[in-house]
Design a protein around this motif. Sequence first.
Motif, short mmCIF file in Angstrom:
data_model
loop_
_atom_site.label_atom_id
_atom_site.label_comp_id
_atom_site.label_asym_id
_atom_site.label_seq_id
_atom_site.Cartn_x
_atom_site.Cartn_y
_atom_site.Cartn_z
N GLY B 55 6.25 2.44 13.08
CA GLY B 55 7.43 2.82 11.85
C GLY B 55 7.72 4.29 12.24
N TYR B 56 6.67 4.94 12.04
CA TYR B 56 6.86 6.49 12.08
C TYR B 56 7.76 6.92 13.19
N GLY B 57 7.33 6.23 14.38
CA GLY B 57 8.38 6.46 15.82
C GLY B 57 9.64 6.19 15.63
N VAL B 58 9.88 5.01 14.86
CA VAL B 58 11.13 4.34 14.85
C VAL B 58 12.14 5.20 14.13
N VAL B 59 11.58 5.71 12.76
CA VAL B 59 12.15 6.45 11.93
C VAL B 59 12.57 7.91 12.52
N SER B 77 5.04 -0.94 3.63
CA SER B 77 3.76 -0.84 4.32
C SER B 77 2.65 -1.04 3.46
N LEU B 78 1.40 -1.50 4.07
CA LEU B 78 0.39 -1.66 3.41
C LEU B 78 -0.33 -0.40 3.23
N ARG B 79 -0.06 0.70 4.08
CA ARG B 79 -0.62 2.06 3.78
C ARG B 79 -0.08 2.56 2.42
N SER B 80 -0.89 2.97 1.31
CA SER B 80 -0.51 3.64 0.38
C SER B 80 -1.08 4.84 0.02
N GLN B 81 -1.52 5.73 0.98
CA GLN B 81 -2.17 6.83 0.85
C GLN B 81 -1.12 7.84 0.71
N GLU B 82 -1.39 8.87 0.04
CA GLU B 82 -0.39 10.08 -0.01
C GLU B 82 0.12 10.69 1.19
N ASN B 83 -0.88 11.00 2.21
CA ASN B 83 -0.27 11.61 3.35
C ASN B 83 0.58 10.71 4.24
N ILE B 85 2.55 8.52 3.08
CA ILE B 85 3.99 8.51 2.39
C ILE B 85 4.73 9.63 2.68
N ILE B 86 4.09 10.73 2.58
CA ILE B 86 4.55 11.94 2.65
C ILE B 86 4.92 12.16 4.38
N ARG B 87 4.21 11.83 4.99
CA ARG B 87 4.76 11.75 6.59
C ARG B 87 5.93 10.82 6.76
N TYR B 96 10.17 4.11 0.22
CA TYR B 96 8.95 3.65 0.47
C TYR B 96 8.37 2.86 -0.25
N VAL B 97 8.12 1.51 0.16
CA VAL B 97 7.32 0.53 -0.87
C VAL B 97 6.00 -0.06 -0.24
N SER B 98 5.07 -0.03 -1.24
CA SER B 98 3.82 -0.52 -0.61
C SER B 98 3.78 -2.05 -0.69
N LYS B 99 2.99 -2.50 0.35
CA LYS B 99 2.62 -4.00 0.03
C LYS B 99 1.25 -4.40 -0.83
N PRO B 100 1.35 -5.26 -1.35
CA PRO B 100 2.39 -6.26 -1.46
C PRO B 100 3.54 -5.88 -2.22
N PHE B 101 4.52 -6.46 -2.22
CA PHE B 101 5.76 -5.97 -2.72
C PHE B 101 6.74 -7.24 -3.41
N SER B 102 7.28 -6.67 -4.26
CA SER B 102 8.36 -7.81 -4.95
C SER B 102 9.43 -7.74 -4.16
N PRO B 103 9.92 -8.93 -3.61
CA PRO B 103 11.16 -8.95 -2.69
C PRO B 103 12.29 -8.48 -3.74
N LEU B 104 12.37 -8.90 -4.80
CA LEU B 104 13.44 -8.46 -5.67
C LEU B 104 13.66 -7.16 -5.85
N GLU B 105 12.58 -6.46 -5.96
CA GLU B 105 12.60 -4.91 -5.95
C GLU B 105 13.00 -4.26 -4.85
N VAL B 106 12.57 -4.72 -3.71
CA VAL B 106 13.00 -4.36 -2.49
C VAL B 106 14.49 -4.57 -2.23
#
Lengths: 313, 124
Positions: B55-59, B77-83, B85-87, B96-106
């Motif tokens: 995903g980083y490469g795509v954005v 993403s499943l990744r929820s570490q500060e670094n 998200i910042i990256r 940025y939304v961490s998994k598991p997510f609420s589809p309604l929120e997304v």
Amino acid sequence: MAPKSAGIRVKEIPEEREPSAEEVLPALSSVAEPVTPPPEIDPDKRALLGEDNPVNGAVAIRVLEKLGFEVDTVTSGWEAVQLAGQNTYSVILLDCDSPAIGGYHTVMEIRDRENPKGIWTPILALTAYTMQWDRQQREAAGIDGYIAKPIQVDAMKAVLSRFAEDQSRPATMQLLALDRNMLTSLRKLTDGDGNQLEELVHLFIETSGRLLDQMETGLASGDLPSVAMAAHSMRGSSGQVGAKRMEEISSTIEALSRTGAGSGLGDWIQELRMTGCAKISRWSILHSCLPPKPPCRSAQRPFPAAMTPTRRS
Amino acid sequence: MAEDDPLIARFLGGSLTGAGFTVTHVGDGESALEALKQQSYGCVILDLNMPKLDGYGVVEAMRQQAKTQSTPVLILSLRSQENDIIRAFDLGADDYVSKPFSPLEVISRIRRLMVRANQLQSRG
């Protein structure tokens, strides 16, 4: 009245405080009945028996009374649900082979009403079905144990006394509550479209199977990055469907395989498979027990008319 | 939506479709860039861990091309570490939304991102 702390009737979710007597036994104050029981009956031992076969019923009542239980008898699932909601029982016995008693549906209705109050009454099935799959199905539906039919007096006594001693059962309760919530919220998202929900559940089963295979193959060939990748995906999909335990195990597997610590991985993968199987078996039953459409808030929740237990051979 | 997990793709895809969106689903980063060449999208949802290109490469690639420079990007993403998200934000993600997510929120976040993008565009 003091809370029945040591009684087997109140099973609380661990994180919660002990519920007060008023919360746990809301119906108790309105029960005008408790007349002095006959001397041989222990007032704390009250059993609900759902049995529509008079012969089995008579045997069960006799054994229960011999063991000091006061017995309430009903001949339909609906009555069982109502009485279980009104009174506090130390054990509930239901004929799970009888369509009138409607084992699984009845149990789930009882559990649904108990859950918010933090109660878990031991429920035993009276059944002629004693194979492994039957046992798994019962457990998934929230049944704690069973008494095989035809009833053997000694065996029944043994099962009853085991449940009087064993007071730990919150794990199953939480799992069921979680699964139920998960399925209900998935169902809401899919607009009550049963096919879509089924598709998602199937997709989860299929995906988990594939990822577990990938983990096993990866482990066997020493390809730990592949194990980590599969575990990562598994963490995502299990987390998304609320499969907490699977999510935790996947996370452990992912961490272990990323650090290159191969030892113990096999056991974790095995554990993940077992957890997955148990979950899927609970789901298939819960799913088949959910009402066909989301219940309308204003209307009385419909009790399934056909209360035939789900059986798969 | 670039997401390699079929369950999550089906889950979110179904919710988005139900909310009135038209969804193109791809399973890896390279296919995502390919799809973005073919067509314009109102919003891009990216998983971080994906085969071929993450995903980083795509954005990062999107922000270097005029056509996709200002297309809203939501990372899921499943990744929820500060670094992590910042990256993602540093590389040009909008949300940025961490998994598991609420589809309604997304869905709600995507709607907001799209409204904002339209406003910026109309202001020129």
